[in-house]
Design an enzyme around this catalytic site. Sequence first.
Site, PDB file in Angstrom:
ATOM      1  N   MET A  14       0.838  -1.202   0.000  1.00  0.00           N
ATOM      2  CA  MET A  14       0.000   0.000   0.000  1.00  0.00           C
ATOM      3  C   MET A  14       0.869   1.247   0.000  1.00  0.00           C
ATOM      4  O   MET A  14       0.590   2.217  -0.717  1.00  0.00           O
ATOM      5  CB  MET A  14      -0.931  -0.006   1.212  1.00  0.00           C
ATOM      6  CG  MET A  14      -2.263  -0.664   0.960  1.00  0.00           C
ATOM      7  SD  MET A  14      -3.286   0.166  -0.300  1.00  0.00           S
ATOM      8  CE  MET A  14      -3.623   1.722   0.517  1.00  0.00           C
ATOM      9  N   THR A  79      -4.410   2.073   8.585  1.00  0.00           N
ATOM     10  CA  THR A  79      -4.102   0.873   9.363  1.00  0.00           C
ATOM     11  C   THR A  79      -5.350   0.459  10.129  1.00  0.00           C
ATOM     12  O   THR A  79      -6.008   1.300  10.753  1.00  0.00           O
ATOM     13  CB  THR A  79      -2.952   1.156  10.345  1.00  0.00           C
ATOM     14  OG1 THR A  79      -1.820   1.614   9.597  1.00  0.00           O
ATOM     15  CG2 THR A  79      -2.579  -0.083  11.131  1.00  0.00           C
ATOM     16  N   THR A  80      -5.684  -0.812  10.110  1.00  0.00           N
ATOM     17  CA  THR A  80      -6.877  -1.285  10.806  1.00  0.00           C
ATOM     18  C   THR A  80      -6.494  -2.033  12.074  1.00  0.00           C
ATOM     19  O   THR A  80      -5.319  -2.156  12.412  1.00  0.00           O
ATOM     20  CB  THR A  80      -7.725  -2.181   9.886  1.00  0.00           C
ATOM     21  OG1 THR A  80      -6.916  -3.265   9.411  1.00  0.00           O
ATOM     22  CG2 THR A  80      -8.249  -1.407   8.692  1.00  0.00           C
ATOM     23  N   PHE A 107     -10.799   2.910   2.518  1.00  0.00           N
ATOM     24  CA  PHE A 107     -10.779   4.157   1.750  1.00  0.00           C
ATOM     25  C   PHE A 107     -11.350   4.003   0.348  1.00  0.00           C
ATOM     26  O   PHE A 107     -11.303   4.943  -0.438  1.00  0.00           O
ATOM     27  CB  PHE A 107      -9.343   4.692   1.670  1.00  0.00           C
ATOM     28  CG  PHE A 107      -8.896   5.403   2.914  1.00  0.00           C
ATOM     29  CD1 PHE A 107      -9.168   6.747   3.115  1.00  0.00           C
ATOM     30  CD2 PHE A 107      -8.213   4.718   3.901  1.00  0.00           C
ATOM     31  CE1 PHE A 107      -8.763   7.404   4.255  1.00  0.00           C
ATOM     32  CE2 PHE A 107      -7.794   5.366   5.056  1.00  0.00           C
ATOM     33  CZ  PHE A 107      -8.068   6.718   5.243  1.00  0.00           C
ATOM     34  N   HIS A 134      -9.241 -11.354   2.439  1.00  0.00           N
ATOM     35  CA  HIS A 134      -8.060 -10.519   2.273  1.00  0.00           C
ATOM     36  C   HIS A 134      -6.834 -11.376   1.994  1.00  0.00           C
ATOM     37  O   HIS A 134      -6.848 -12.591   2.189  1.00  0.00           O
ATOM     38  CB  HIS A 134      -7.819  -9.661   3.519  1.00  0.00           C
ATOM     39  CG  HIS A 134      -8.750  -8.492   3.627  1.00  0.00           C
ATOM     40  ND1 HIS A 134     -10.060  -8.618   4.047  1.00  0.00           N
ATOM     41  CD2 HIS A 134      -8.571  -7.167   3.375  1.00  0.00           C
ATOM     42  CE1 HIS A 134     -10.637  -7.423   4.040  1.00  0.00           C
ATOM     43  NE2 HIS A 134      -9.750  -6.531   3.641  1.00  0.00           N
ATOM     44  N   HIS A 135      -5.763 -10.703   1.603  1.00  0.00           N
ATOM     45  CA  HIS A 135      -4.476 -11.367   1.373  1.00  0.00           C
ATOM     46  C   HIS A 135      -3.984 -12.025   2.661  1.00  0.00           C
ATOM     47  O   HIS A 135      -4.339 -11.609   3.770  1.00  0.00           O
ATOM     48  CB  HIS A 135      -3.443 -10.351   0.870  1.00  0.00           C
ATOM     49  CG  HIS A 135      -3.340  -9.128   1.728  1.00  0.00           C
ATOM     50  ND1 HIS A 135      -2.486  -9.024   2.806  1.00  0.00           N
ATOM     51  CD2 HIS A 135      -4.026  -7.950   1.683  1.00  0.00           C
ATOM     52  CE1 HIS A 135      -2.626  -7.843   3.372  1.00  0.00           C
ATOM     53  NE2 HIS A 135      -3.561  -7.166   2.721  1.00  0.00           N
ATOM     54  N   LYS A 138      -2.360 -10.085   5.819  1.00  0.00           N
ATOM     55  CA  LYS A 138      -3.109  -9.169   6.695  1.00  0.00           C
ATOM     56  C   LYS A 138      -3.021  -9.682   8.122  1.00  0.00           C
ATOM     57  O   LYS A 138      -3.307 -10.851   8.398  1.00  0.00           O
ATOM     58  CB  LYS A 138      -4.566  -9.069   6.251  1.00  0.00           C
ATOM     59  CG  LYS A 138      -5.365  -8.008   7.016  1.00  0.00           C
ATOM     60  CD  LYS A 138      -6.734  -7.831   6.409  1.00  0.00           C
ATOM     61  CE  LYS A 138      -7.560  -6.770   7.142  1.00  0.00           C
ATOM     62  NZ  LYS A 138      -6.968  -5.430   7.050  1.00  0.00           N
ATOM     63  N   THR A 145     -13.272  -3.214   8.021  1.00  0.00           N
ATOM     64  CA  THR A 145     -14.456  -2.992   7.190  1.00  0.00           C
ATOM     65  C   THR A 145     -15.604  -3.895   7.619  1.00  0.00           C
ATOM     66  O   THR A 145     -16.758  -3.454   7.707  1.00  0.00           O
ATOM     67  CB  THR A 145     -14.124  -3.253   5.712  1.00  0.00           C
ATOM     68  OG1 THR A 145     -13.059  -2.387   5.312  1.00  0.00           O
ATOM     69  CG2 THR A 145     -15.329  -3.010   4.827  1.00  0.00           C
TER      70      THR A 145
END
Length: 243
Positions: A14, A79-80, A107, A134-135, A138, A145
């Site tokens: 990212m 960042t989550t 985003f 997700h990948h 992660k 989300t």
Amino acid sequence: MPIPILVNGAEGKMGREIVKTFSQDKEFAVVGTTDKGDDLGAVIEKSKAKVVIDFTAASVGFQNASIIINAGAHPVIGTTGFVMEQVEELQKRCARQKLGGVIAPNFSIGAILMMRFSEQAAKYYPHAEIIEMHHNTKEEAPSGTAIRTADLIAHARKETYPLKKYKEIVPHARGANHEDIAIHSVRLPGFVAHQMVIFGGRGELLTLRHDSIHRESFMPGIKLACKKAVELKELVYGLENLL
């Protein structure tokens, strides 16, 4: 004048996409990049960055956000892994400094619309489950989300529907339980960021799905957040509040 930007986590997938995108946009100036092992606070001070974009790891997200705020820069945090107590603490710090910023679980404009449509659907189809994919690098599960989507669904429902207890032959086969909504997390190579929200009704199903197939899908939302952050006097949680 272009907005001076520092990208933290610049060596990640990212981060590299953000540096590439913002370097080509005359509205921004990338004045610094940092990654694991760098002194984030010192680089912010030296570079005189006005906005710091942070896409790192859940394990260091709160620490990085604190450093950015203490340095007086506007945080834009992708960042989550934050819990609401941490978000509220950061919001208090920003309020004391009248410092604008944004923390967003996602985003992507499409993901924001998917969450908004899920909130609307929940008024008519209160039974829902979430599958997020997700990948495999992660760090945390479920995704921010998915948690945010479950919160929106729960608040939109007219009454609570406790998840039925099943006999799980394998523990957690029914996924995680957040706000009485089952969330299932998939982590595999090849995925970027994907989510399905499945609503069940009498004799029918409604499925809402969003797929980010490339990280460029997040760039318009990050740019919007950076522009808004310098105008705000508070830390906003969720990109939907800026649209």
